[in-house]
Design a protein around this motif. Sequence first.
Motif, PDB file in Angstrom:
ATOM      1  N   PHE A 177      -3.639   1.683   6.483  1.00  0.00           N
ATOM      2  CA  PHE A 177      -4.752   1.017   6.338  1.00  0.00           C
ATOM      3  C   PHE A 177      -5.607   1.598   7.496  1.00  0.00           C
ATOM      4  O   PHE A 177      -5.230   1.474   8.501  1.00  0.00           O
ATOM      5  CB  PHE A 177      -4.073  -0.329   6.651  1.00  0.00           C
ATOM      6  CG  PHE A 177      -5.203  -1.473   6.743  1.00  0.00           C
ATOM      7  CD1 PHE A 177      -5.475  -1.880   5.301  1.00  0.00           C
ATOM      8  CD2 PHE A 177      -5.821  -1.768   7.588  1.00  0.00           C
ATOM      9  CE1 PHE A 177      -6.616  -2.876   5.511  1.00  0.00           C
ATOM     10  CE2 PHE A 177      -6.680  -2.777   7.689  1.00  0.00           C
ATOM     11  CZ  PHE A 177      -7.039  -3.281   6.489  1.00  0.00           C
ATOM     12  N   GLU A 178      -6.855   1.743   7.080  1.00  0.00           N
ATOM     13  CA  GLU A 178      -7.832   2.091   8.149  1.00  0.00           C
ATOM     14  C   GLU A 178      -8.146   0.765   8.806  1.00  0.00           C
ATOM     15  O   GLU A 178      -8.713  -0.077   8.040  1.00  0.00           O
ATOM     16  CB  GLU A 178      -9.096   2.682   7.474  1.00  0.00           C
ATOM     17  CG  GLU A 178     -10.080   3.173   8.456  1.00  0.00           C
ATOM     18  CD  GLU A 178     -11.347   3.460   7.777  1.00  0.00           C
ATOM     19  OE1 GLU A 178     -12.365   3.956   8.615  1.00  0.00           O
ATOM     20  OE2 GLU A 178     -11.353   3.653   6.678  1.00  0.00           O
ATOM     21  N   GLU A 221      -4.332  -1.164  -3.405  1.00  0.00           N
ATOM     22  CA  GLU A 221      -4.169  -0.033  -4.164  1.00  0.00           C
ATOM     23  C   GLU A 221      -3.432  -0.122  -5.461  1.00  0.00           C
ATOM     24  O   GLU A 221      -2.770   0.904  -6.124  1.00  0.00           O
ATOM     25  CB  GLU A 221      -3.683   1.181  -3.314  1.00  0.00           C
ATOM     26  CG  GLU A 221      -4.442   1.449  -1.896  1.00  0.00           C
ATOM     27  CD  GLU A 221      -3.585   2.388  -0.979  1.00  0.00           C
ATOM     28  OE1 GLU A 221      -2.243   2.553  -1.059  1.00  0.00           O
ATOM     29  OE2 GLU A 221      -4.388   3.140  -0.189  1.00  0.00           O
ATOM     30  N   LEU A 281      -7.134  -3.630  -1.871  1.00  0.00           N
ATOM     31  CA  LEU A 281      -6.570  -3.594  -0.551  1.00  0.00           C
ATOM     32  C   LEU A 281      -5.113  -2.998  -0.725  1.00  0.00           C
ATOM     33  O   LEU A 281      -4.596  -2.183  -0.023  1.00  0.00           O
ATOM     34  CB  LEU A 281      -6.552  -5.057  -0.033  1.00  0.00           C
ATOM     35  CG  LEU A 281      -7.487  -5.566   0.852  1.00  0.00           C
ATOM     36  CD1 LEU A 281      -7.208  -6.988   1.429  1.00  0.00           C
ATOM     37  CD2 LEU A 281      -7.599  -4.474   2.127  1.00  0.00           C
ATOM     38  N   ARG A 314       0.832  -1.443   0.041  1.00  0.00           N
ATOM     39  CA  ARG A 314      -0.069   0.012   0.120  1.00  0.00           C
ATOM     40  C   ARG A 314       1.018   1.410   0.097  1.00  0.00           C
ATOM     41  O   ARG A 314       2.200   1.080   0.628  1.00  0.00           O
ATOM     42  CB  ARG A 314      -0.867   0.035   1.253  1.00  0.00           C
ATOM     43  CG  ARG A 314      -1.999  -1.056   1.223  1.00  0.00           C
ATOM     44  CD  ARG A 314      -2.623  -1.009   2.477  1.00  0.00           C
ATOM     45  NE  ARG A 314      -3.389   0.350   2.785  1.00  0.00           N
ATOM     46  CZ  ARG A 314      -4.860   0.602   2.205  1.00  0.00           C
ATOM     47  NH1 ARG A 314      -5.435  -0.528   1.616  1.00  0.00           N
ATOM     48  NH2 ARG A 314      -5.257   1.569   2.428  1.00  0.00           N
ATOM     49  N   GLN A 328     -12.652  -6.001   3.453  1.00  0.00           N
ATOM     50  CA  GLN A 328     -11.857  -6.407   2.158  1.00  0.00           C
ATOM     51  C   GLN A 328     -10.826  -7.459   2.560  1.00  0.00           C
ATOM     52  O   GLN A 328     -10.708  -8.267   1.705  1.00  0.00           O
ATOM     53  CB  GLN A 328     -10.915  -5.175   1.524  1.00  0.00           C
ATOM     54  CG  GLN A 328     -12.164  -4.185   0.715  1.00  0.00           C
ATOM     55  CD  GLN A 328     -12.764  -4.834  -0.513  1.00  0.00           C
ATOM     56  OE1 GLN A 328     -12.459  -5.947  -1.041  1.00  0.00           O
ATOM     57  NE2 GLN A 328     -13.824  -4.173  -1.001  1.00  0.00           N
ATOM     58  N   ALA A 354     -11.853  -1.497   4.824  1.00  0.00           N
ATOM     59  CA  ALA A 354     -10.652  -2.075   4.437  1.00  0.00           C
ATOM     60  C   ALA A 354     -10.757  -3.295   5.197  1.00  0.00           C
ATOM     61  O   ALA A 354     -10.058  -4.303   4.474  1.00  0.00           O
ATOM     62  CB  ALA A 354      -9.519  -0.970   4.763  1.00  0.00           C
TER      63      ALA A 354
END
Length: 161
Positions: free
Chosen positions: A90-91, A135, A133, A86, A110, A107
């Motif tokens: 990450f949330e 990106e 995930l 990423r 997912q 997130a």
Amino acid sequence: MPSYTDPNGCNGSPKGKEKRLSDMGYSKTDVAILTIARLYFLTFSDPCSHAWMRAATVAGASFGQPDGAAIAAKVLDAVNALRAARSTAFEFSSPECPGCSQILCEAERQFMALYHALAQGEQSSAHGHAMLLCEGGNSAHLMAALRALYDQIYAPRPTMV
């Protein structure tokens, strides 16, 4: 509505695309994996939290030993693969807040959907979740790590006679 409200105003109510964890139909194993991952995410977002130690404790309590330690390591492999792929943070929902821990953000949904797609052999679905995930980054390591996690939990064990 939950009766808990934390000092930041959390009352355990989902917002936007968030879902209630209890509405997802996750098994105890799924919830343990998510909790362990959240604790590792917390470790990286707040190193002083030392949440990785609680991740090991949750894994041991959920899966016993030595399986718990091996599963914790596999979850960490997946978290690190995700972090490497990423370009943004990450949330995740806080595993330490009784209200937040009952909320599944998009997130995380997912992440768990990718795990389930790999477990069920749904490669097309898995690739879609992985692309979102990661990106658009290289998702191969994340997919391999989550597959290894599944194998660690569900692979047949040799029996002693």
